[in-house]
Each structure stands twice: as C-alpha cells, then as structure tokens.
Design a protein around this motif. Structure first.
Motif, short mmCIF file in Angstrom:
data_model
loop_
_atom_site.label_atom_id
_atom_site.label_comp_id
_atom_site.label_asym_id
_atom_site.label_seq_id
_atom_site.Cartn_x
_atom_site.Cartn_y
_atom_site.Cartn_z
N GLN A 66 1.69 -1.73 -19.75
CA GLN A 66 2.48 -0.66 -19.31
C GLN A 66 2.09 -0.11 -17.76
OE1 GLN A 66 1.31 2.05 -22.43
NE2 GLN A 66 3.36 2.16 -22.95
N ARG A 67 0.64 -0.51 -17.19
CA ARG A 67 0.10 -0.12 -16.28
C ARG A 67 0.65 -1.47 -15.49
NH1 ARG A 67 -6.57 0.99 -17.35
NH2 ARG A 67 -5.87 2.30 -18.85
N HIS A 68 0.92 -2.28 -15.69
CA HIS A 68 1.24 -3.55 -14.85
C HIS A 68 2.85 -3.42 -14.72
CE1 HIS A 68 -1.87 -6.76 -15.21
NE2 HIS A 68 -2.28 -5.70 -15.15
N GLN A 69 3.57 -2.75 -15.51
CA GLN A 69 5.22 -2.72 -15.43
C GLN A 69 5.27 -1.49 -14.55
OE1 GLN A 69 5.85 -1.88 -19.79
NE2 GLN A 69 6.57 -4.05 -19.93
N MET A 70 4.35 -0.40 -14.39
CA MET A 70 4.49 0.65 -13.55
C MET A 70 4.20 0.04 -12.11
SD MET A 70 2.21 3.33 -15.54
CE MET A 70 2.17 4.62 -14.38
N ILE A 71 3.52 -0.93 -11.94
CA ILE A 71 3.10 -1.38 -10.52
C ILE A 71 4.20 -2.16 -10.15
CG2 ILE A 71 1.80 -3.15 -9.15
CD1 ILE A 71 -0.69 -1.96 -11.03
N TYR A 72 4.92 -3.12 -11.02
CA TYR A 72 5.87 -3.86 -10.77
C TYR A 72 7.31 -3.13 -10.26
CZ TYR A 72 3.48 -7.91 -12.82
OH TYR A 72 2.56 -8.72 -13.20
N GLN A 73 7.43 -2.03 -11.13
CA GLN A 73 8.39 -1.03 -10.76
C GLN A 73 8.30 -0.48 -9.53
OE1 GLN A 73 9.19 2.15 -13.89
NE2 GLN A 73 11.05 2.84 -12.73
N ALA A 74 7.27 -0.04 -9.14
CA ALA A 74 6.64 0.51 -8.04
C ALA A 74 7.04 -0.39 -6.71
CB ALA A 74 5.42 1.13 -7.72
N LEU A 75 6.81 -1.61 -6.99
CA LEU A 75 6.95 -2.60 -5.78
C LEU A 75 8.42 -3.18 -5.76
CD1 LEU A 75 3.83 -4.62 -6.21
CD2 LEU A 75 4.25 -2.96 -4.68
N GLY A 76 9.18 -2.88 -6.73
CA GLY A 76 10.51 -3.25 -6.83
C GLY A 76 11.02 -4.52 -6.30
N LEU A 109 10.14 -6.02 -3.51
CA LEU A 109 9.30 -6.87 -2.95
C LEU A 109 8.72 -8.32 -3.89
CD1 LEU A 109 6.22 -4.52 -1.33
CD2 LEU A 109 8.36 -5.93 -0.32
N MET A 110 8.67 -7.99 -5.16
CA MET A 110 8.46 -9.10 -6.23
C MET A 110 9.39 -10.07 -6.24
SD MET A 110 5.60 -8.17 -7.28
CE MET A 110 5.34 -9.38 -8.59
N LYS A 111 10.52 -9.97 -5.54
CA LYS A 111 11.53 -11.04 -5.56
C LYS A 111 11.34 -11.98 -4.33
CE LYS A 111 14.95 -8.18 -7.75
NZ LYS A 111 16.03 -7.41 -7.86
N GLN A 112 10.83 -11.34 -3.27
CA GLN A 112 10.85 -12.17 -2.07
C GLN A 112 9.57 -12.18 -1.60
OE1 GLN A 112 13.29 -14.12 -0.53
NE2 GLN A 112 14.78 -13.54 -2.33
N GLN A 113 9.02 -11.10 -0.77
CA GLN A 113 7.69 -11.05 -0.26
C GLN A 113 6.44 -11.49 -0.95
OE1 GLN A 113 10.13 -8.73 0.05
NE2 GLN A 113 10.49 -7.99 1.84
N ILE A 114 6.68 -11.24 -2.15
CA ILE A 114 5.27 -11.53 -3.07
C ILE A 114 5.49 -12.47 -3.97
CG2 ILE A 114 3.79 -10.44 -4.94
CD1 ILE A 114 4.27 -7.68 -3.73
N LYS A 120 0.70 -1.16 0.01
CA LYS A 120 0.18 0.11 -0.16
C LYS A 120 1.02 1.43 -0.06
CE LYS A 120 -3.62 2.19 2.47
NZ LYS A 120 -4.87 2.14 3.45
N GLN A 121 2.02 1.13 0.85
CA GLN A 121 2.67 2.50 0.96
C GLN A 121 3.33 2.55 -0.48
OE1 GLN A 121 5.57 2.15 3.99
NE2 GLN A 121 6.72 3.78 3.11
N LEU A 122 3.91 1.70 -0.99
CA LEU A 122 4.90 1.83 -2.34
C LEU A 122 4.07 2.21 -3.44
CD1 LEU A 122 7.03 -1.19 -1.83
CD2 LEU A 122 7.90 1.10 -1.66
N LEU A 123 2.72 1.61 -3.31
CA LEU A 123 2.01 1.93 -4.70
C LEU A 123 1.39 3.42 -4.47
CD1 LEU A 123 -0.02 -1.23 -5.36
CD2 LEU A 123 1.96 -0.37 -6.58
N THR A 124 1.07 3.94 -2.97
CA THR A 124 0.63 5.00 -3.02
C THR A 124 1.69 6.34 -3.19
OG1 THR A 124 -0.86 4.42 -1.16
CG2 THR A 124 -0.51 6.67 -1.07
N GLU A 125 2.80 6.10 -2.88
CA GLU A 125 3.89 6.69 -3.04
C GLU A 125 4.20 7.17 -4.50
OE1 GLU A 125 7.17 5.53 -0.75
OE2 GLU A 125 6.42 6.01 0.90
N ALA A 126 4.08 5.95 -5.39
CA ALA A 126 4.47 6.00 -6.56
C ALA A 126 3.42 6.34 -7.68
CB ALA A 126 4.91 4.56 -7.21
#
Length: 90
Positions: free
Chosen positions: A56-66, A68-73, A7-13
């Motif tokens: 492109q939208r999904h890429q923006m989300i993945y970029q914002a989560l950085g 996290l996509m490797k470990q926590q998600i 939530k924090q990362l997506l809100t900021e980005a």
C-alpha cells in the motif's frame, strides 16, 4: 530535473518528515532495456504510512508520481517508513 520533481510530488502528496532521493542514473545509462528515464532510490518517512502494508505504501508513492513512472523514471527503489519505524532503526 527529475529528482526535484520527484521531491515536489512526494512532498505535496505525503507530507514526509524525511525524504531522501538518490539519483543512480549515471551508473545505469545504456544498459539493456533502458529506453531513457532515470534510476532513483527514495527513502521516505511519512505518518501517512501508519497502518499501511508495504504494498500500500508503494502504491501511494506510485500514485503520487503518476506519469513520471511512464517516462522519466525507469527504475525506482523505495524505502517507505512510518516515523515510529524510523526511530526503531528499521
């Protein structure tokens, strides 16, 4: 909590007008291939998606989560809309 960090990362980005995060991790614990990390579904409405393709939208989300996509998600479902698409009920 990973959901709070998402939530924090997506809100900021992406400065979303609407952001809903559903944690489905408990339903998937221990299944084949899951080496930790949660299962989440995100519904996000942001004016920053205007003029962007779904990819492109999904890429923006993945970029914002950085990282996290490797470990926590482990798995992430995404419903990414513009404000005008949300009001149309798409």
């Amino acid at each position: 909590m990973t959901a709070q960090l998402i939530k924090q990362l997506l809100t900021e980005a992406l400065a979303p007008q609407t952001l809903e995060i559903i944690d489905n991790s408990a339903a998937h614990a221990g299944h084949a291939g899951n080496r930790g990390g949660g299962h989440y579904h995100v519904t996000i409405v942001s004016p920053q998606f205007e003029g962007k393709s779904m990819v492109q939208r999904h890429q923006m989300i993945y970029q914002a989560l950085g990282d996290l996509m490797k470990q926590q998600i482990h798995a992430l479902g995404i419903n990414a809309l513009t404000p005008s698409e949300e009001t149309k009920g798409n």
